[in-house]
Design an enzyme around this catalytic site. Structure first.
Site, PDB file in Angstrom:
ATOM      1  N   PRO A  73       0.792  -1.226   0.000  1.00 29.19           N
ATOM      2  CA  PRO A  73       0.000   0.000   0.000  1.00 29.19           C
ATOM      3  C   PRO A  73       0.830   1.284   0.000  1.00 29.19           C
ATOM      4  O   PRO A  73       1.869   1.358   0.650  1.00 29.19           O
ATOM      5  CB  PRO A  73      -0.821  -0.108   1.293  1.00 29.19           C
ATOM      6  CG  PRO A  73      -0.057  -1.045   2.158  1.00 29.19           C
ATOM      7  CD  PRO A  73       0.581  -2.029   1.215  1.00 29.19           C
ATOM      8  N   ASN A  74       0.330   2.236  -0.747  1.00 28.30           N
ATOM      9  CA  ASN A  74       0.877   3.592  -0.864  1.00 28.30           C
ATOM     10  C   ASN A  74       2.130   3.676  -1.727  1.00 28.30           C
ATOM     11  O   ASN A  74       2.574   4.779  -2.058  1.00 28.30           O
ATOM     12  CB  ASN A  74       1.165   4.210   0.516  1.00 28.30           C
ATOM     13  CG  ASN A  74      -0.087   4.361   1.352  1.00 28.30           C
ATOM     14  OD1 ASN A  74      -1.041   5.008   0.915  1.00 28.30           O
ATOM     15  ND2 ASN A  74      -0.123   3.759   2.525  1.00 28.30           N
ATOM     16  N   ARG A 110       4.948  10.663  -2.933  1.00 30.95           N
ATOM     17  CA  ARG A 110       4.747  10.354  -1.521  1.00 30.95           C
ATOM     18  C   ARG A 110       6.021  10.657  -0.734  1.00 30.95           C
ATOM     19  O   ARG A 110       7.055  10.012  -0.950  1.00 30.95           O
ATOM     20  CB  ARG A 110       4.419   8.873  -1.384  1.00 30.95           C
ATOM     21  CG  ARG A 110       4.354   8.394   0.035  1.00 30.95           C
ATOM     22  CD  ARG A 110       4.376   6.868   0.109  1.00 30.95           C
ATOM     23  NE  ARG A 110       4.204   6.460   1.482  1.00 30.95           N
ATOM     24  CZ  ARG A 110       4.370   5.238   1.933  1.00 30.95           C
ATOM     25  NH1 ARG A 110       4.713   4.273   1.109  1.00 30.95           N
ATOM     26  NH2 ARG A 110       4.209   4.964   3.201  1.00 30.95           N
ATOM     27  N   TYR A 160      11.161   8.710   0.545  1.00 30.74           N
ATOM     28  CA  TYR A 160      11.088   7.640  -0.452  1.00 30.74           C
ATOM     29  C   TYR A 160      11.695   8.013  -1.810  1.00 30.74           C
ATOM     30  O   TYR A 160      11.736   7.170  -2.710  1.00 30.74           O
ATOM     31  CB  TYR A 160       9.634   7.195  -0.625  1.00 30.74           C
ATOM     32  CG  TYR A 160       9.042   6.657   0.665  1.00 30.74           C
ATOM     33  CD1 TYR A 160       9.488   5.453   1.207  1.00 30.74           C
ATOM     34  CD2 TYR A 160       8.054   7.363   1.367  1.00 30.74           C
ATOM     35  CE1 TYR A 160       8.972   4.959   2.395  1.00 30.74           C
ATOM     36  CE2 TYR A 160       7.522   6.872   2.552  1.00 30.74           C
ATOM     37  CZ  TYR A 160       7.990   5.671   3.065  1.00 30.74           C
ATOM     38  OH  TYR A 160       7.479   5.182   4.242  1.00 30.74           O
ATOM     39  N   ASN A 215       7.995  -5.789  -0.929  1.00 31.80           N
ATOM     40  CA  ASN A 215       7.913  -4.622  -0.059  1.00 31.80           C
ATOM     41  C   ASN A 215       6.449  -4.534   0.366  1.00 31.80           C
ATOM     42  O   ASN A 215       5.605  -4.002  -0.367  1.00 31.80           O
ATOM     43  CB  ASN A 215       8.346  -3.343  -0.774  1.00 31.80           C
ATOM     44  CG  ASN A 215       8.392  -2.155   0.180  1.00 31.80           C
ATOM     45  OD1 ASN A 215       7.837  -2.224   1.278  1.00 31.80           O
ATOM     46  ND2 ASN A 215       9.018  -1.068  -0.238  1.00 31.80           N
ATOM     47  N   ALA A 243       3.300  -0.852   4.814  1.00 35.19           N
ATOM     48  CA  ALA A 243       2.788  -0.842   6.195  1.00 35.19           C
ATOM     49  C   ALA A 243       2.302  -2.215   6.662  1.00 35.19           C
ATOM     50  O   ALA A 243       2.355  -2.522   7.856  1.00 35.19           O
ATOM     51  CB  ALA A 243       1.674   0.193   6.336  1.00 35.19           C
ATOM     52  N   GLU A 295      12.993  -9.517   1.342  1.00 27.19           N
ATOM     53  CA  GLU A 295      12.212  -8.381   1.871  1.00 27.19           C
ATOM     54  C   GLU A 295      12.954  -7.087   1.539  1.00 27.19           C
ATOM     55  O   GLU A 295      14.165  -6.988   1.774  1.00 27.19           O
ATOM     56  CB  GLU A 295      12.083  -8.530   3.393  1.00 27.19           C
ATOM     57  CG  GLU A 295      11.369  -7.365   4.065  1.00 27.19           C
ATOM     58  CD  GLU A 295      11.223  -7.576   5.581  1.00 27.19           C
ATOM     59  OE1 GLU A 295      11.669  -8.624   6.111  1.00 27.19           O
ATOM     60  OE2 GLU A 295      10.669  -6.661   6.228  1.00 27.19           O
ATOM     61  N   HIS A 338      12.805  -2.696   1.745  1.00 26.43           N
ATOM     62  CA  HIS A 338      12.228  -1.418   2.137  1.00 26.43           C
ATOM     63  C   HIS A 338      13.103  -0.308   1.590  1.00 26.43           C
ATOM     64  O   HIS A 338      14.335  -0.407   1.656  1.00 26.43           O
ATOM     65  CB  HIS A 338      12.124  -1.299   3.667  1.00 26.43           C
ATOM     66  CG  HIS A 338      11.275  -2.367   4.247  1.00 26.43           C
ATOM     67  ND1 HIS A 338       9.906  -2.339   4.182  1.00 26.43           N
ATOM     68  CD2 HIS A 338      11.599  -3.522   4.864  1.00 26.43           C
ATOM     69  CE1 HIS A 338       9.422  -3.439   4.741  1.00 26.43           C
ATOM     70  NE2 HIS A 338      10.429  -4.180   5.160  1.00 26.43           N
ATOM     71  N   ARG A 376      13.699   4.475  11.839  1.00 25.93           N
ATOM     72  CA  ARG A 376      12.656   5.509  11.865  1.00 25.93           C
ATOM     73  C   ARG A 376      12.042   5.600  13.254  1.00 25.93           C
ATOM     74  O   ARG A 376      12.065   4.643  14.017  1.00 25.93           O
ATOM     75  CB  ARG A 376      11.623   5.210  10.765  1.00 25.93           C
ATOM     76  CG  ARG A 376      12.298   5.377   9.384  1.00 25.93           C
ATOM     77  CD  ARG A 376      11.391   5.107   8.249  1.00 25.93           C
ATOM     78  NE  ARG A 376      10.248   6.014   8.223  1.00 25.93           N
ATOM     79  CZ  ARG A 376       9.313   5.964   7.271  1.00 25.93           C
ATOM     80  NH1 ARG A 376       9.393   5.048   6.305  1.00 25.93           N
ATOM     81  NH2 ARG A 376       8.308   6.806   7.288  1.00 25.93           N
TER      82      ARG A 376
HETATM   83  C1  DQA Z   1       8.399   1.014   3.576  1.00 34.02           C
HETATM   84  C2  DQA Z   1       8.564   1.272   5.080  1.00 34.02           C
HETATM   85  C3  DQA Z   1       7.246   1.057   5.811  1.00 34.02           C
HETATM   86  O1  DQA Z   1       7.418   1.315   7.192  1.00 34.02           O
HETATM   87  C4  DQA Z   1       6.187   1.992   5.280  1.00 34.02           C
HETATM   88  O2  DQA Z   1       4.951   1.715   5.896  1.00 34.02           O
HETATM   89  C5  DQA Z   1       6.073   1.958   3.812  1.00 34.02           C
HETATM   90  C6  DQA Z   1       7.273   1.851   2.988  1.00 34.02           C
HETATM   91  C7  DQA Z   1       9.679   1.354   2.797  1.00 34.02           C
HETATM   92  O3  DQA Z   1       9.775   0.919   1.646  1.00 34.02           O
HETATM   93  O4  DQA Z   1      10.550   2.061   3.318  1.00 34.02           O
HETATM   94  O5  DQA Z   1       4.990   2.130   3.265  1.00 34.02           O
HETATM   95  O6  DQA Z   1       8.109  -0.359   3.385  1.00 34.02           O
END
Ligand code: DQA
Length: 143
Positions: free
Chosen positions: A10-11, A18, A23, A74, A77, A98, A100, A107
């Site tokens: 998501p997002n 964003r 990011y 990825n 959240a 995995e 990110h 963070r």
């Molecule tokens: C994320 C890190 C997560 O904490 C966050 O909720 C994201 C992006 C990253 O790629 O840094 O949506 O996965």
């Protein structure tokens, strides 16, 4: 060429718009193109998908488990709280990396410090920006 799925949660469809200070400025379309091109160089046929809907992600992970396809995930959240994603990762039959873009452990929000994906990941790549996807593909290519 062996198939690899890059699955973004998501997002992440709003990459580039964003929180670019966290990011970066690369859009999801640009990321997808980069992943396909990095994959070609590594002998991998990469398909990139993004969804804001957890059920879609579960269906994709379940299909990857059935088909024995390696996954770069990825989960955004969902990483931090989705036991459904945890259960889906547990069923994967090929390597899972995995990824990110940021480093959730660095963070300030406590909730980012746990991952339901890590127990099933052969490797975690975090905090390397978009380049982390290239590093994840290298892991799957055995480089
Ligand atoms: C994320 C890190 C997560 O904490 C966050 O909720 C994201 C992006 C990253 O790629 O840094 O949506 O996965």
């Amino acid at each position: 060429m062996s198939a690899v799925l890059v699955l973004n949660g998501p997002n992440l469809g709003r990459l580039g718009r964003r929180q670019p200070e966290i990011y970066g400025s690369t859009t999801h379309d640009e990321l997808a193109e980069l992943c396909r091109s990095w994959g070609r160089d590594l002998g991998l046929e990469v398909e990139v998908r993004q969804t804001n809907h957890e059920g879609d992600m579960l269906d994709w992970l379940n299909a990857a488990a059935d088909d024995g396809v390696p996954v770069v995930l990825n989960a955004a959240a969902w990483t931090h709280y989705s036991w459904a994603i945890f259960d889906a990762c547990a069923q994967l039959t090929a390597p899972l990396v995995e990824v990110h873009i940021s480093d959730p452990h660095q963070r300030p929000e406590e909730f980012r410090h746990t991952s339901v994906v890590t127990p099933y990941a052969t490797e975690v790549v975090a905090g390397h920006g978009i380049d982390g996807y290239r590093m994840a593909l290298e892991v799957l290519a055995g480089r």
